[in-house]
Design a protein around this motif. Structure first.
Motif, short mmCIF file in Angstrom:
data_model
loop_
_atom_site.label_atom_id
_atom_site.label_comp_id
_atom_site.label_asym_id
_atom_site.label_seq_id
_atom_site.Cartn_x
_atom_site.Cartn_y
_atom_site.Cartn_z
N LEU A 654 73.25 106.70 -59.15
CA LEU A 654 73.10 105.25 -59.04
C LEU A 654 73.48 104.85 -57.63
O LEU A 654 74.60 105.14 -57.17
N HIS A 655 72.57 104.22 -56.92
CA HIS A 655 72.87 103.64 -55.62
C HIS A 655 72.90 102.12 -55.81
O HIS A 655 71.87 101.44 -55.66
N VAL A 656 74.04 101.61 -56.20
CA VAL A 656 74.18 100.21 -56.57
C VAL A 656 75.36 99.63 -55.80
O VAL A 656 76.35 100.31 -55.53
N SER A 657 75.25 98.38 -55.42
CA SER A 657 76.34 97.68 -54.74
C SER A 657 76.51 96.32 -55.40
O SER A 657 75.57 95.76 -55.98
N ALA A 658 77.73 95.75 -55.27
CA ALA A 658 78.04 94.44 -55.84
C ALA A 658 79.31 93.94 -55.19
O ALA A 658 80.09 94.71 -54.61
N ASN A 659 79.50 92.63 -55.26
CA ASN A 659 80.74 92.03 -54.77
C ASN A 659 81.11 90.88 -55.72
O ASN A 659 80.32 89.94 -55.87
N PRO A 660 82.24 90.97 -56.39
CA PRO A 660 83.25 92.02 -56.24
C PRO A 660 82.73 93.39 -56.68
O PRO A 660 81.89 93.47 -57.56
N PRO A 661 83.26 94.44 -56.05
CA PRO A 661 82.72 95.79 -56.33
C PRO A 661 83.08 96.31 -57.71
O PRO A 661 82.46 97.26 -58.18
N GLU A 662 84.07 95.73 -58.35
CA GLU A 662 84.45 96.19 -59.68
C GLU A 662 83.35 95.79 -60.64
O GLU A 662 83.15 94.58 -60.91
N MET A 663 82.62 96.78 -61.15
CA MET A 663 81.55 96.50 -62.09
C MET A 663 81.53 97.61 -63.14
O MET A 663 82.08 98.69 -62.95
N SER A 664 80.87 97.32 -64.24
CA SER A 664 80.74 98.28 -65.34
C SER A 664 79.26 98.60 -65.51
O SER A 664 78.42 97.70 -65.43
N CYS A 665 78.97 99.90 -65.71
CA CYS A 665 77.60 100.36 -65.87
C CYS A 665 77.49 101.09 -67.19
O CYS A 665 78.39 101.86 -67.58
N SER A 666 76.39 100.86 -67.88
CA SER A 666 76.11 101.53 -69.15
C SER A 666 74.73 102.15 -69.07
O SER A 666 73.85 101.66 -68.36
#
Length: 1256
Positions: A654-666
């Motif tokens: 997974l090449h994913v980014s977000a801000n805030p960086p704390e994220m959950s992936c399923s």
């Protein structure tokens, strides 16, 4: 004188008669006496008898020993002496205690005298005492005793006769306090003695030997044992050496020696100081019997009055023995100290105190100022430790300015011991400094921030030296080091200018602690500097994707003011200038702002504000890191396809980014959410990637990844492609195809990937064949591979392997059998249509029928066209099948010529057709001629032949080669070895010569007609390599041989020629004699012309004659041995001799038909081989050992015959194969077919010896 008359004479005669009538009596002349002997010695008891008439013997303790000189039962006893003189001494050798007893000599009663007995004599055998032993101690040991203590020593000596006497001695002196006691020994005649000694050892007995000695009459010297006494006794009191003076100075080294004499063991020594142990080391001198201990002390003041004691003792000392000394130490004060301050303002009193450390004896004190003694003092003396004293002197003095710097000294002295020691300090009289000034750059100087500027402050006068302090505005500075030079002091301040130095006042104060005010001087600096700092501020607390953000930049104070510029990473932004205002350090502050729209790509980027000073050409920067809030976004590098290998591991990234960086992936697969928690195969990696372990092909498909954070959610899809090793799902086996039809082998595989060339087909037959040779066409589409067979042939039938390899191990393999169906075909060929057996009802016949066919073949048999009755017991059929081959065997019991000589038909049938074979059952006969003769290879001296054997006539057949060349008078024959081999290499041929070669067969009943013949020409003789020629050397003309030498050599050559002629004549006569013998034998045998069947084999008469002659010679030489013992006999399949060819005779030719000797021209055969006396010779048919020495036979091309039918060349090489061969000949190359390697078992059974083996 009385005359002797008749009366006197009568009385004499009467007295003589009376005397002769009374016999003398036996009596002892010497009787035995008591004797004493040592054990082991020889004892002799005397006995001499006069007029012995009875039997004399000895008696021991009442036991008669017998009259024999060697007494039975007593080998050590014997009687010695001359019996005729009445000597009968008893001699005992090696006397023992058992010999001790009473002995008598007896003379037995006789007819003329009664028996007599001598007096009893006692034989005493003395036994020496045994080696004494100590009861309490070991012999030759060292026994430790304590002096003055009584000890008991028991010594015993046993088995002595008489009893041993025991006495003791100490160091050679006898001891008297001994008690004895005698006991019986190990036998009744032996005694044991025990002695007890009571002894009190003294110190003088140390190391002496205590001895116990045993003696009796049997020994001349006593038997002695003993031990060494180790007497323990206390040492003498110690003495101390080395302390001679009544007193000792502190700091000196004192060496004392303590000596203790005598004692066993030697004394142990130790030193004590005031009751405390200070040394436990000592050494001993055994030679002097002394112990010695050295004590070394470094004397200190506290040793004054100390007691040093040396103690000596050993293990038997009741109390330590002592010696001691008391020290008197003289010590001086180690230190003189002055208490109080030596600094004071001028015209003030100073008070000081001077004291010493303890001393013995006490010292005096006095004060000095410069060279002037001060008397305003007060002195006191007090007692101190270790017997010393302390002296104290107090001084009071008024200080003047002129006394500043003079030394003030306190001196301690003692005139008795000539000692002096002092302490000094400098008198410091305080007064204020006089002047202060600053060395600095000119007042109008301008400095760039960071420039180094030197400021120096000077002051003169004052005591103590004035202290210089730099002050910046109101702040004291610690930088700089004060330096004094005479009455002037200075302090240098080196500045690295900073913005705070702009317009700052630097002041220097000089003071020395006096109550006078400080002197001061000052200067001012002018500094140019860039902005002190740059700050970016904003009013927004959170910025989300798409919102507007305004940033404000404020530059700190600078001189002169700075201009502002905006950048986002490397992109320059357009900002708004907000102007300048006054700021700290006398500078100006600039400000500006910039506005931008936020995007997710801006997150983490830096917005830089740059403040630039054009005068100084310097820039000050700061940045603001953008924090843009946005939901998860997938990178453009996010893959949509991932490949993995089965049973391995794969990661779905997974090449994913977000801000805030704390994220959950399923993750979900095929609509089902994957739960990596606790799953053995699915594992969630850092960053949200999914790792799948032990990947299988069931994992192939679309995976969805969904990620979310507080700003929102997003998802992406990945396809997983699993590569796995191939497997074969379907492979038709077997595949049937009719002969000439079309079929295909289909191999369906399961594999990923399916690259081109994944399928490989291999024929698994016994021989290696490629698909091109088999004319097969492989093709493949995806996971299906085909092998196409068009116009199927029987050669294409067999097992084929399909190998599937897509690059992932292991490759898959499967096999399928291609079965080509065809109608039966019976094996037919030369000799297969005939079977020969005797028709005398003595043996069975076996008819064999071999056929190929698919499907299975069924056999049926007929006789002369009529089907055989299966119930007839004379006919037995066996059928077996192996692959495409099928066999049927018909056995006919007790073959009868009248009933069974017929044509039998074998019929083979299957669903595709029928084939038949007629087999004639015949009587045994001569073989059919071979067919298909061909030349396999040819060289300059050999030819290799092959042929097809014909029907053997029912008996084992053999082959014979017939060959000749143009101009030869007859053909030559060569028998084939092994006998039934259908191939042979004919050797010994001449180069570049044509030959006519044929082959025939023969068995026990005759020879076949001549088979086919071929004409071959041997190759030319290969050219020899040119010899290597050495570099040409200038020739020198050799010496000319003398004429006499030439004549001698000529005579020698003639002599050699004459001797050779004589030798040839002898050989010729010997051959004639042998030929005569053979002629006589030939006449007796009377061979017939043509084929001779007398022994069941057609043999050329000359060859047959040679065989018989050779065998006769061998038999004669071996003493008439039979065929089983003939040394040259070997079975035909093992024996392979090299036989020379033999020439052919004309049909019906006899031995006498030839009128003169005939030779084969240039063949190397002697002319007399073909003469009337020697028609055919086989010189080399003999033992195997002879064949090993034969060379190759080389036959040359024929040459014209000279007159007299003799060869034109010299008569040499009469027997070329006897150890010699011509140049260029080759050893024969034997090539045998495998089918003829072994003869059939029992093939020669029932044949006479001449027909066994393979010799002709």
């Amino acid at each position: 004188m009385v005359s002797k008359g008749p009366a006197t004479m009568f009385l004499c005669l009467l007295l003589g008669a009376f005397t002769r009538g009374a016999s003398p009596q036996q009596a002892f002349r010497v009787e035995p006496d008591n004797i004493t002997v040592l054990e082991g010695a020889v004892a002799v008891l005397q006995c001499v008898v006069d007029n012995p008439s009875g039997m004399v013997q000895w008696v021991k303790d009442g036991l008669l020993l017998g009259p024999d000189t060697n007494i039975p039962g007593f080998p050590r006893y014997s009687m010695t002496g001359d019996p005729s003189k009445g000597e009968h001494r008893l001699r005992i050798v090696g006397s023992r205690l058992a010999d001790d007893g009473a002995y008598e000599c007896q003379a037995g009663r006789s007819k003329d005298s009664p028996g007599i007995v001598s007096r009893t004599a006692l034989l005493s055998v003395l036994v020496p005492p045994k080696t004494p032993i100590f009861k309490e101690y070991e012999v030759n040991s060292i026994v430790t005793w304590v002096a003055g203590v009584e000890y008991r020593v028991t010594c015993s000596s046993g088995d002595a006769k008489p009893a041993a006497e025991i006495f003791f001695s100490k160091g050679g002196s006898p001891l008297s306090d001994v008690s004895h006691q005698v006991h019986s020994g190990s036998s009744e005649k032996l005694s044991s003695t025990e002695a007890v000694l009571r002894v009190t050892p003294q110190s003088l007995d140390n190391r002496k030997r205590l001895v116990c000695a045993a003696t009796n009459e049997a020994v001349s010297d006593p038997v002695v044992v003993g031990f060494t006494m180790n007497i323990l006794f206390p040492p003498q009191p110690p003495t101390i050496e080395g302390y001679k003076r009544p007193e000792i100075k502190a700091g000196e080294t004192l060496k004392l020696t303590c000596i203790s004499l005598s004692g066993n063991p030697l004394a142990t020594l130790q030193w004590l100081k005031n009751g405390k142990v200070v040394s436990t080391s000592w050494e001993t001198e055994d030679a002097r019997g002394a112990s010695r201990s050295l004590l070394t002390l470094s004397i200190k003041p506290e040793d004054n009055g100390a007691q040093l004691r040396c103690e000596a003792m050993n293990q038997v000392s009741p109390l330590p023995l002592m010696a001691s000394v008391t020290l008197r130490v003289v010590f001086l004060p180690t230190e003189v100290s002055i208490l109080g301050s030596s600094s004071t303002p001028e015209n003030k009193q100073i008070s000081l105190s001077c004291s010493t450390t303890p001393s013995n004896p006490p010292v005096q004190l006095r004060w000095w100022l410069g060279w002037r003694e001060l008397t305003t003092t007060e002195v006191t003396v007090t007692e101190a430790a270790h017997g010393g004293t302390v002296t104290v002197s107090n001084l009071t003095h008024m200080a003047r300015r002129e006394e500043n710097g003079l030394p003030l000294t306190c001196e301690a002295f003692n005139e008795v011991v000539l000692f002096t020691r002092s302490a000094s300090l400098s008198l410091s009289v305080q007064y204020p400094p006089q002047k202060v000034w600053i060395e600095a750059p000119p007042p109008d100087s301008r400095f760039r921030a960071g420039t180094k500027v030197r400021l120096t402050c000077f002051a003169s006068g004052g005591n103590p030296a004035p202290r210089l302090i730099w002050i910046k505005d109101t702040k004291s500075l610690k930088e700089g080091t004060q330096v004094a030079s005479g009455k002037i002091v200075s302090k240098e301040l080196i500045l690295t200018t900073s913005p705070s130095d702009n317009l700052a006042i630097y002041r220097c104060n000089a003071s020395n602690g006096s109550k006078s005010p400080a002197l001061t001087a000052q200067t001012r600096l002018f500094v140019q500097f860039p902005p002190i700092d740059v700050k970016i501020t904003t009013m927004a607390k959170e910025v989300r994707r798409g919102q507007t953000l305004t940033l404000t930049c404020i530059a700190g104070s600078s001189n002169p003011f700075a201009t502002l510029a905006w950048f986002k990473d490397t992109e320059k932004l357009k900002g708004v200038d907000l102007g300048q205002k006054p700021a700290e350090f006398g500078g100006l502050s600039s400000s500006g702002k910039v506005t931008l729209v936020a995007s997710s790509s801006d997150n983490g980027q830096r917005v830089t504000c740059q403040a630039y000073s054009s005068v100084l050409a310097e820039t000050v920067n700061t940045f603001y890191k953008l924090n843009i809030l946005y939901p998860p976004e997938f990178s453009s590098e996010q893959p949509s396809m991932v490949q993995g290998v089965e049973h391995g591991a794969v990661e779905l990234p997974l090449h994913v980014s977000a801000n805030p960086p704390e994220m959950s992936c399923s993750w979900s697969f095929r609509g089902k959410v994957l739960k990596p928690e606790g799953s053995p195969r699915h594992h969630l990696q850092a960053g949200g990637s999914l790792a799948i372990w032990n990947v299988s092909r069931a994992d192939v498909g679309q995976y969805r990844a969904r990620c979310q954070n507080p700003e929102g959610q997003n998802e992406t899809h990945l396809h997983l492609d699993v590569h796995y090793a191939p497997s074969i799902r379907s492979l038709g086996d077997p595949v049937y195809v009719d002969l000439g039809a079309t079929a295909e082998l289909v191999c369906i595989a399961d594999a990923n990937p399916t690259p081109v060339g994944m399928f490989q087909w291999t024929w698994l037959g016994a021989e290696e064949r490629s698909l091109e040779e088999l004319e097969l066409e492989p093709e493949a589409v995806g996971a299906v591979g085909r092998l196409r067979i068009q116009g199927a042939r029987r050669a294409q039938a067999g097992l084929y392997e399909c190998r599937v390899d897509n690059g992932l191990p292991p490759p898959a393999r499967g096999s399928a059998r291609l079965i080509v169906r065809f109608k039966p075909e019976i094996e037919k060929g030369m000799g297969l249509g005939k079977v020969a057996m005797p028709g005398d009802r003595s043996s069975p016949a076996v008819l064999q029928c071999h056929a190929q066919g698919v499907p299975s073949v069924q056999f049926s048999w007929a006789k002369n066209g009529a089907a055989l009755d299966p119930d007839n017991p004379r006919y037995t059929e066996h059928t077996w099948h192996e692959g495409a081959w099928h066999s049927s065997t018909l056995t006919i019991a007790n073959v009868s010529a009248a009933h069974d000589y017929a044509t039998f038909t074998c019929r083979a049938s299957n669903a595709l057709g029928t084939d038949r074979l007629d087999i004639q059952l015949l009587s045994t006969s001569s073989p059919d001629p071979p067919t298909g003769l061909k030349v396999v290879s040819i060289t300059h001296n050999s030819a290799t032949l092959e042929w097809i054997p014909g029907f053997d006539g029912g008996l084992p057949q053999r082959f014979r080669i017939r060959y000749r060349w143009p101009g030869a008078p007859s053909a030559l024959y060569m028998d084939v070895f092994p006998a039934q081999t259908p191939a042979f290499t004919l050797t010994g041929l001449s180069p570049d010569t044509p030959y006519s070669i044929g082959v025939s067969a023969h068995n026990a009943l005759g020879e076949s007609t001549q088979g086919p013949s071929v004409t071959v020409t041997t190759a030319e003789l290969p050219l020899e390599e040119p010899p290597v020629v050495d570099p040409e050397v200038p020739r020198t003309e050799g010496p000319v041989l003398p004429p006499a030498l030439v004549g001698g050599l000529s005579a020698l050559g003639a002599l050699l020629l004459l001797s050779n002629a004589t030798l040839l004549a002898c050989l010729f006569r010997r051959r004639q004699a042998q030929a005569g013998v053979r002629e006589e034998a030939k006449k007796r045998r009377k061979p017939s012309a043509g084929n001779d069947y007398s022994l069941g084999e057609a043999v050329n008469p000359a060859a047959w004659q040679t065989l018989l002659d050779s065998y006769s010679e061998r038999s004669a030489s071996s003493g008439g041995s039979s065929m089983g013992t003939w040394p040259g006999y070997m079975p035909g399949h093992e024996y392979r001799p090299r036989l020379p060819p033999h020439p052919e005779r004309a049909e019906g030719e006899t031995d006498t038909s030839t009128t003169g000797p005939v030779a084969v021209p240039d063949s190397g055969f002697p002319a007399r081989w073909l003469g009337p006396l020697a028609p055919h010779e086989y010189e080399d048919v003999m033992e195997p050992g002879i064949y090993e020495e034969l060379g190759a036979l080389h036959l040359q091309a024929p040459a014209p015959l000279c007159p007299g039918a003799l060869p034109c060349q010299d008569y040499t090489g009469a027997y070329p194969w006897r150890g010699q061969s011509l140049a260029g000949s080759e050893d024969p190359l034997r090539i045998y077919n495998q089918v003829a390697d072994m003869l059939p078992p029992g093939a020669d059974e029932g044949l006479p010896f001449e027909l066994k083996g393979e010799l002709v």
